[in-house]
Motif scaffolding. Structure first.
Motif, PDB file in Angstrom:
ATOM      1  N   LEU A  69       0.802  -1.225   0.000  1.00 24.38           N
ATOM      2  CA  LEU A  69       0.000   0.000   0.000  1.00 24.38           C
ATOM      3  C   LEU A  69       0.838   1.280   0.000  1.00 24.38           C
ATOM      4  O   LEU A  69       0.347   2.328  -0.414  1.00 24.38           O
ATOM      5  CB  LEU A  69      -0.936   0.003   1.207  1.00 24.38           C
ATOM      6  N   ILE A  70       2.082   1.214   0.475  1.00 27.85           N
ATOM      7  CA  ILE A  70       2.910   2.424   0.552  1.00 27.85           C
ATOM      8  C   ILE A  70       3.069   3.103  -0.807  1.00 27.85           C
ATOM      9  O   ILE A  70       2.853   4.324  -0.923  1.00 27.85           O
ATOM     10  CB  ILE A  70       4.281   2.109   1.186  1.00 27.85           C
ATOM     11  N   PRO A  71       3.449   2.395  -1.878  1.00 26.12           N
ATOM     12  CA  PRO A  71       3.560   3.061  -3.183  1.00 26.12           C
ATOM     13  C   PRO A  71       2.231   3.624  -3.679  1.00 26.12           C
ATOM     14  O   PRO A  71       2.209   4.635  -4.386  1.00 26.12           O
ATOM     15  CB  PRO A  71       4.071   1.955  -4.118  1.00 26.12           C
ATOM     16  N   VAL A  72       1.140   2.964  -3.304  1.00 28.05           N
ATOM     17  CA  VAL A  72      -0.182   3.445  -3.710  1.00 28.05           C
ATOM     18  C   VAL A  72      -0.461   4.801  -3.073  1.00 28.05           C
ATOM     19  O   VAL A  72      -0.845   5.768  -3.750  1.00 28.05           O
ATOM     20  CB  VAL A  72      -1.280   2.434  -3.312  1.00 28.05           C
ATOM     21  N   ILE A  83      13.335   4.997  -4.106  1.00 30.44           N
ATOM     22  CA  ILE A  83      13.624   4.653  -2.714  1.00 30.44           C
ATOM     23  C   ILE A  83      12.336   4.153  -2.062  1.00 30.44           C
ATOM     24  O   ILE A  83      11.395   4.929  -1.874  1.00 30.44           O
ATOM     25  CB  ILE A  83      14.166   5.870  -1.943  1.00 30.44           C
ATOM     26  N   PRO A  84      12.251   2.873  -1.733  1.00 30.11           N
ATOM     27  CA  PRO A  84      11.031   2.339  -1.120  1.00 30.11           C
ATOM     28  C   PRO A  84      10.629   3.119   0.130  1.00 30.11           C
ATOM     29  O   PRO A  84      11.450   3.398   0.997  1.00 30.11           O
ATOM     30  CB  PRO A  84      11.423   0.897  -0.773  1.00 30.11           C
ATOM     31  N   GLY A  85       9.362   3.482   0.171  1.00 34.97           N
ATOM     32  CA  GLY A  85       8.848   4.211   1.321  1.00 34.97           C
ATOM     33  C   GLY A  85       9.079   5.704   1.259  1.00 34.97           C
ATOM     34  O   GLY A  85       8.502   6.444   2.057  1.00 34.97           O
ATOM     35  N   ARG A  86       9.906   6.169   0.310  1.00 37.74           N
ATOM     36  CA  ARG A  86      10.202   7.604   0.219  1.00 37.74           C
ATOM     37  C   ARG A  86       9.869   8.183  -1.144  1.00 37.74           C
ATOM     38  O   ARG A  86       9.195   9.210  -1.233  1.00 37.74           O
ATOM     39  CB  ARG A  86      11.675   7.868   0.548  1.00 37.74           C
ATOM     40  N   THR A  87      10.341   7.550  -2.202  1.00 34.83           N
ATOM     41  CA  THR A  87      10.100   8.082  -3.541  1.00 34.83           C
ATOM     42  C   THR A  87       9.570   7.028  -4.507  1.00 34.83           C
ATOM     43  O   THR A  87       9.396   7.310  -5.686  1.00 34.83           O
ATOM     44  CB  THR A  87      11.388   8.687  -4.133  1.00 34.83           C
ATOM     45  N   GLN A  88       9.325   5.830  -4.030  1.00 35.70           N
ATOM     46  CA  GLN A  88       8.870   4.762  -4.928  1.00 35.70           C
ATOM     47  C   GLN A  88       7.378   4.893  -5.196  1.00 35.70           C
ATOM     48  O   GLN A  88       6.545   4.625  -4.348  1.00 35.70           O
ATOM     49  CB  GLN A  88       9.166   3.386  -4.334  1.00 35.70           C
ATOM     50  N   THR A  89       7.047   5.306  -6.414  1.00 36.36           N
ATOM     51  CA  THR A  89       5.656   5.434  -6.829  1.00 36.36           C
ATOM     52  C   THR A  89       5.211   4.138  -7.506  1.00 36.36           C
ATOM     53  O   THR A  89       6.006   3.215  -7.696  1.00 36.36           O
ATOM     54  CB  THR A  89       5.492   6.617  -7.789  1.00 36.36           C
ATOM     55  N   LEU A  90       3.963   4.081  -7.905  1.00 35.79           N
ATOM     56  CA  LEU A  90       3.427   2.864  -8.516  1.00 35.79           C
ATOM     57  C   LEU A  90       4.184   2.431  -9.778  1.00 35.79           C
ATOM     58  O   LEU A  90       4.520   1.254  -9.913  1.00 35.79           O
ATOM     59  CB  LEU A  90       1.937   3.040  -8.825  1.00 35.79           C
ATOM     60  N   PRO A  91       4.471   3.333 -10.720  1.00 34.91           N
ATOM     61  CA  PRO A  91       5.203   2.892 -11.912  1.00 34.91           C
ATOM     62  C   PRO A  91       6.578   2.305 -11.595  1.00 34.91           C
ATOM     63  O   PRO A  91       6.960   1.270 -12.163  1.00 34.91           O
ATOM     64  CB  PRO A  91       5.322   4.175 -12.746  1.00 34.91           C
ATOM     65  N   THR A  92       7.321   2.937 -10.685  1.00 36.32           N
ATOM     66  CA  THR A  92       8.639   2.405 -10.344  1.00 36.32           C
ATOM     67  C   THR A  92       8.515   1.120  -9.522  1.00 36.32           C
ATOM     68  O   THR A  92       9.346   0.213  -9.638  1.00 36.32           O
ATOM     69  CB  THR A  92       9.473   3.444  -9.578  1.00 36.32           C
ATOM     70  N   ALA A 137      -3.091  -3.548 -12.297  1.00 35.22           N
ATOM     71  CA  ALA A 137      -4.552  -3.574 -12.378  1.00 35.22           C
ATOM     72  C   ALA A 137      -5.159  -2.355 -11.694  1.00 35.22           C
ATOM     73  O   ALA A 137      -6.137  -1.767 -12.187  1.00 35.22           O
ATOM     74  CB  ALA A 137      -5.080  -4.859 -11.738  1.00 35.22           C
ATOM     75  N   LEU A 138      -4.570  -1.965 -10.569  1.00 34.56           N
ATOM     76  CA  LEU A 138      -5.061  -0.788  -9.854  1.00 34.56           C
ATOM     77  C   LEU A 138      -4.885   0.472 -10.694  1.00 34.56           C
ATOM     78  O   LEU A 138      -5.797   1.313 -10.786  1.00 34.56           O
ATOM     79  CB  LEU A 138      -4.325  -0.648  -8.521  1.00 34.56           C
ATOM     80  N   MET A 139      -3.737   0.604 -11.350  1.00 35.05           N
ATOM     81  CA  MET A 139      -3.491   1.769 -12.184  1.00 35.05           C
ATOM     82  C   MET A 139      -4.406   1.792 -13.401  1.00 35.05           C
ATOM     83  O   MET A 139      -4.892   2.854 -13.808  1.00 35.05           O
ATOM     84  CB  MET A 139      -2.027   1.807 -12.632  1.00 35.05           C
ATOM     85  N   ILE A 140      -4.642   0.631 -13.978  1.00 34.93           N
ATOM     86  CA  ILE A 140      -5.556   0.550 -15.124  1.00 34.93           C
ATOM     87  C   ILE A 140      -6.961   0.979 -14.711  1.00 34.93           C
ATOM     88  O   ILE A 140      -7.639   1.734 -15.430  1.00 34.93           O
ATOM     89  CB  ILE A 140      -5.565  -0.875 -15.707  1.00 34.93           C
ATOM     90  N   LEU A 141      -7.400   0.508 -13.551  1.00 40.95           N
ATOM     91  CA  LEU A 141      -8.733   0.853 -13.057  1.00 40.95           C
ATOM     92  C   LEU A 141      -8.857   2.360 -12.823  1.00 40.95           C
ATOM     93  O   LEU A 141      -9.830   2.999 -13.263  1.00 40.95           O
ATOM     94  CB  LEU A 141      -9.023   0.092 -11.768  1.00 40.95           C
ATOM     95  N   ILE A 142      -7.870   2.930 -12.138  1.00 39.51           N
ATOM     96  CA  ILE A 142      -7.906   4.371 -11.859  1.00 39.51           C
ATOM     97  C   ILE A 142      -7.878   5.166 -13.156  1.00 39.51           C
ATOM     98  O   ILE A 142      -8.651   6.120 -13.344  1.00 39.51           O
ATOM     99  CB  ILE A 142      -6.728   4.771 -10.953  1.00 39.51           C
ATOM    100  N   SER A 143      -6.999   4.781 -14.079  1.00 42.58           N
ATOM    101  CA  SER A 143      -6.882   5.487 -15.354  1.00 42.58           C
ATOM    102  C   SER A 143      -8.170   5.386 -16.162  1.00 42.58           C
ATOM    103  O   SER A 143      -8.603   6.360 -16.792  1.00 42.58           O
ATOM    104  CB  SER A 143      -5.710   4.928 -16.160  1.00 42.58           C
TER     105      SER A 143
END
Length: 219
Positions: free
Chosen positions: A7-10, A173-182, A201-207
């Motif tokens: 959930l952190i990257p989300v 950087i996990p927990g700091r700069t890691q977004t969904l694409p990375t 799948a989450l990104m596809i749904l949101i998009s």
């Protein structure tokens, strides 16, 4: 099962995308409002510069941002001197990268909205003594609200999916700069296909939801 690491990257992606979308929308909206119906020397050049992030490879955009805002760049050095911390490799850098790449889409949509307004209405308002800011709030924004909403949604969607420029400027950087694409990229690299599929799948749904919201409803 979705755990905290999943959930952190989300959460970070949604935060970065929202702030970047607001920045891109405000800057693009202001720029579009000021020059949508104006004719001046250099307008074509200026708008070409505005649109460059949309056609340049994201890594090129990220490289240019790194040169400008990195620890060796003038703005980057000045920011670090004032705050004691660098711009790069922070979630703020991810916001900056996402806002830059989202700007062209927001500008095009906002420009179309302002350009569609009947100029005679604005001239009538000016003849009655209305200021430009009053015309903006009472006439232009209400008439262009559909295009402005589209501008914000497109900026958010583009910010959410930004990868190349973000990786160059903010890193992964996990927990700091890691977004969904990375996070998806790293999950595939490490063979964690379950997480990659769930994030994708989450990104596809949101998009899908965001793009559906920008389409005009059939009467």
């Amino acid at each position: 099962m979705m755990n905290r690491d999943f959930l952190i990257p989300v959460g970070l992606s949604l935060k970065v995308a929202l702030i970047a979308a607001v920045l891109a929308f405000l800057l693009a909206g202001l720029a579009a409002w000021r020059i949508a119906d104006k004719k001046f020397r250099g307008k074509l050049l200026l708008e070409t510069v505005f649109m460059l992030p949309m056609v340049l490879p994201p890594t090129v955009v990220g490289f240019l941002l790194l040169v400008i805002f990195g620890r060796r760049g003038f703005i980057g050095r000045a920011f670090e001197w004032l705050t004691g911390m660098p711009i790069v490799f922070t979630w703020g850098a991810a916001v900056l990268a996402a806002a830059v790449v989202a700007f062209p889409l927001a500008y095009q949509a906002a420009k179309a909205g302002f350009a569609s307004i009947d100029r005679d209405l604005l001239e009538a308002g000016r003849s009655l003594g209305a200021s430009e800011w009053k015309l903006l709030w009472l006439v232009e924004i209400p008439l262009a609200q559909r295009s402005l909403l589209t501008a914000f949604i497109l900026a958010f969607a583009r910010s959410l999916g930004e990868f190349g420029a973000t990786l160059m400027l903010a890193g992964n950087i996990p927990g700091r700069t890691q977004t969904l694409p990375t996070a998806i990229y790293m999950a595939v690299e490490s063979g964690d296909m379950t997480s990659a599929w769930l994030w994708a799948a989450l990104m596809i749904l949101i998009s899908f939801i965001l793009l559906a919201a920008t389409n005009p409803r059939s009467e």
